[in-house]
Design a protein around this motif. Structure first.
Motif, short mmCIF file in Angstrom:
data_model
loop_
_atom_site.label_atom_id
_atom_site.label_comp_id
_atom_site.label_asym_id
_atom_site.label_seq_id
_atom_site.Cartn_x
_atom_site.Cartn_y
_atom_site.Cartn_z
N UNK A 105 -7.68 64.03 6.61
CA UNK A 105 -6.86 63.17 7.45
C UNK A 105 -7.71 62.55 8.55
N UNK A 106 -7.66 61.23 8.64
CA UNK A 106 -8.39 60.49 9.66
C UNK A 106 -7.36 59.80 10.55
N UNK A 107 -7.25 60.26 11.77
CA UNK A 107 -6.30 59.65 12.71
C UNK A 107 -6.98 58.49 13.41
N UNK A 108 -6.48 57.27 13.14
CA UNK A 108 -7.13 56.06 13.63
C UNK A 108 -6.76 55.77 15.08
N UNK A 109 -7.64 55.04 15.75
CA UNK A 109 -7.41 54.67 17.14
C UNK A 109 -6.34 53.58 17.24
N UNK A 110 -5.87 53.37 18.45
CA UNK A 110 -4.72 52.49 18.67
C UNK A 110 -5.01 51.01 18.40
N UNK A 111 -6.29 50.59 18.45
CA UNK A 111 -6.56 49.15 18.32
C UNK A 111 -6.49 48.62 16.89
N UNK A 112 -6.23 49.50 15.91
CA UNK A 112 -6.05 49.05 14.54
C UNK A 112 -4.80 48.17 14.46
N UNK A 113 -4.88 47.12 13.65
CA UNK A 113 -3.75 46.19 13.54
C UNK A 113 -3.01 46.39 12.23
N UNK A 114 -1.70 46.17 12.27
CA UNK A 114 -0.87 46.14 11.07
C UNK A 114 -0.43 44.71 10.85
N UNK A 115 -0.74 44.18 9.66
CA UNK A 115 -0.44 42.79 9.34
C UNK A 115 0.78 42.77 8.42
N UNK A 116 1.82 42.10 8.84
CA UNK A 116 3.06 42.05 8.07
C UNK A 116 3.22 40.69 7.41
N UNK A 117 3.40 40.71 6.09
CA UNK A 117 3.59 39.48 5.33
C UNK A 117 5.07 39.10 5.29
N UNK A 118 5.34 37.86 4.85
CA UNK A 118 6.72 37.36 4.79
C UNK A 118 7.56 38.16 3.79
N UNK A 119 6.90 38.72 2.76
CA UNK A 119 7.64 39.49 1.76
C UNK A 119 7.98 40.90 2.23
N UNK A 120 7.61 41.23 3.48
CA UNK A 120 7.93 42.53 4.05
C UNK A 120 6.83 43.56 3.90
N UNK A 121 5.84 43.30 3.06
CA UNK A 121 4.75 44.25 2.89
C UNK A 121 3.83 44.25 4.10
N UNK A 122 3.33 45.43 4.41
CA UNK A 122 2.44 45.57 5.56
C UNK A 122 1.05 46.00 5.10
N UNK A 123 0.03 45.48 5.79
CA UNK A 123 -1.35 45.79 5.47
C UNK A 123 -2.05 46.33 6.72
N UNK A 124 -2.87 47.34 6.49
CA UNK A 124 -3.64 47.91 7.58
C UNK A 124 -4.87 47.04 7.82
N UNK A 125 -5.02 46.53 9.05
CA UNK A 125 -6.11 45.61 9.35
C UNK A 125 -7.33 46.33 9.91
N UNK A 126 -8.35 46.50 9.08
CA UNK A 126 -9.61 47.12 9.51
C UNK A 126 -10.68 46.03 9.55
N UNK A 127 -11.42 45.94 10.63
CA UNK A 127 -12.46 44.92 10.77
C UNK A 127 -13.57 45.20 9.77
N UNK A 128 -13.85 44.23 8.93
CA UNK A 128 -14.84 44.41 7.87
C UNK A 128 -16.25 44.54 8.44
N UNK A 129 -17.06 45.40 7.81
CA UNK A 129 -18.47 45.59 8.16
C UNK A 129 -18.67 46.12 9.58
N UNK A 130 -17.69 46.87 10.07
CA UNK A 130 -17.78 47.47 11.41
C UNK A 130 -17.53 48.97 11.32
#
Length: 325
Positions: A18-43
């Motif tokens: 289990x990896x508990x992520x920090x608060x600055x991670x973003x959740x991206x919500x699409x119009x269809x209701x699906x949500x994606x976890x936003x992790x900055x690439x190559x960081x």
């Protein structure tokens, strides 16, 4: 005739990190209701907390949870022939799960999952080794509980129905991702002999169509041969249908840390209650209280209740009951 086991579970076992992520991670919500976890690439992504939990998985969780509830349990699982596999076998045995059907794969390593925990929701990266499965000759048991396996499990879809019919065993079935992806046609032999099917709303829709009405979903699953249909609906509660009546129970109020194992702990409480001779309505309450305890901890095993603990909670909340709808 006296049975050796109350329930034998069948499924894969894994190490969860289990990896508990920090608060600055973003959740991206699409119009269809699906949500994606936003992790900055190559960081490099900061992790606030890391927790390792050995010997978990849908069926392993039910085996351990049923043991804690006072039942005689065993687990058919194939572990990697490595140190992690040996440690997982030790954990299961310490939890009272019989070692009779724990098998070690001499060629492959242990399964592994990375669980990204953010705002009490989990995103799971799953790695399962390809296994060769063959149903063992079990000792006498009242129930079999069948759940998530890796690719290569297809033969069990034919072996389990034959076994259930031959020995008049009750079957609990909670299809995992690979099994759901196979579709209704391939799952029909299992569903025809299933005593209790455990699915969430989305899984039920994946099997029998995009029907919004829970009662209609349950009716379609009954037509496939399932005797009792249990459909969980996240924070909205859960439903159970015996083909004549449909029952509903709300969630049990409890702190939420993360949701891993919520469904498994519900299944554990529900089947255990039936084994103890309880009616469906009370079995729903057992499952709901057990689930509420698990989501208050990190991981699928830590919050699993013992029988006395579960009964005491229900005794202190006499108004918490399932109702017919």
């Amino acid at each position: 005739m006296k049975t050796k086991f109350d329930v034998i579970s069948i499924g894969d076992t894994t190490l969860d990190v289990f990896l508990e992520l920090e608060k600055e991670i973003k959740v991206i919500k699409e119009k269809n209701g699906k949500e994606y976890l936003g992790l900055l690439n190559a960081e490099k992504i900061p992790v606030k907390k890391l927790t390792n939990i050995l010997a978990v998985g849908n069926s392993a969780n039910v085996a351990v949870g049923s043991s804690r509830l006072g039942l005689k349990t065993a687990l058919y699982t194939v572990l990697g022939n490595d140190e992690i596999g040996k440690e997982m076998a030790n954990v299961l045995q310490k939890e009272g799960v019989a070692k009779d059907y724990i098998v070690f794969d001499k060629k492959q390593k242990s399964n592994f999952s990375a669980v990204l925990n953010y705002r009490a929701e989990r995103t799971i990266l799953v790695y399962h080794e390809k296994r060769t499965y063959k149903l063992p000759k079990f000792a006498s048991t009242k129930w079999i509980y069948y759940s998530s396996l890796a690719e290569g499990h297809e033969a069990l879809h034919l072996e389990i129905p034959v076994y259930v019919k031959k020995y008049k065993i009750l079957l609990g079935f909670n299809p995992g991702s690979h099994q759901l992806n196979e579709g209704l046609k391939k799952l029909r032999p299992i569903l025809k002999v299933t005593t209790v099917l455990f699915v969430n709303r989305e899984e039920a829709q994946a099997l029998v169509g995009k029907e919004r009405d829970i009662q209609k979903l349950a009716k379609k699953l009954h037509k496939e041969g399932v005797k009792i249909v249990v459909i969980t609906d996240g924070p909205k509660g859960s439903y159970a249908s015996d083909g004549k009546n449909v029952y509903y129970v709300k969630i049990f109020p409890a702190p939420l840390v993360e949701r891993t194992g919520a469904g498994d702990s519900f299944s554990t409480g529900f089947i255990s209650a039936l084994i103890y001779g309880k009616e469906i309505q009370e079995a729903m309450c057992w499952g709901t209280v057990n689930s509420a305890s698990v989501i208050g901890k990190i991981g699928a095993r830590e919050g699993l209740l013992k029988k006395r603990e579960l009964e005491n909670i229900l005794k202190k909340h006499p108004s918490f009951k399932a109702k017919r709808i």
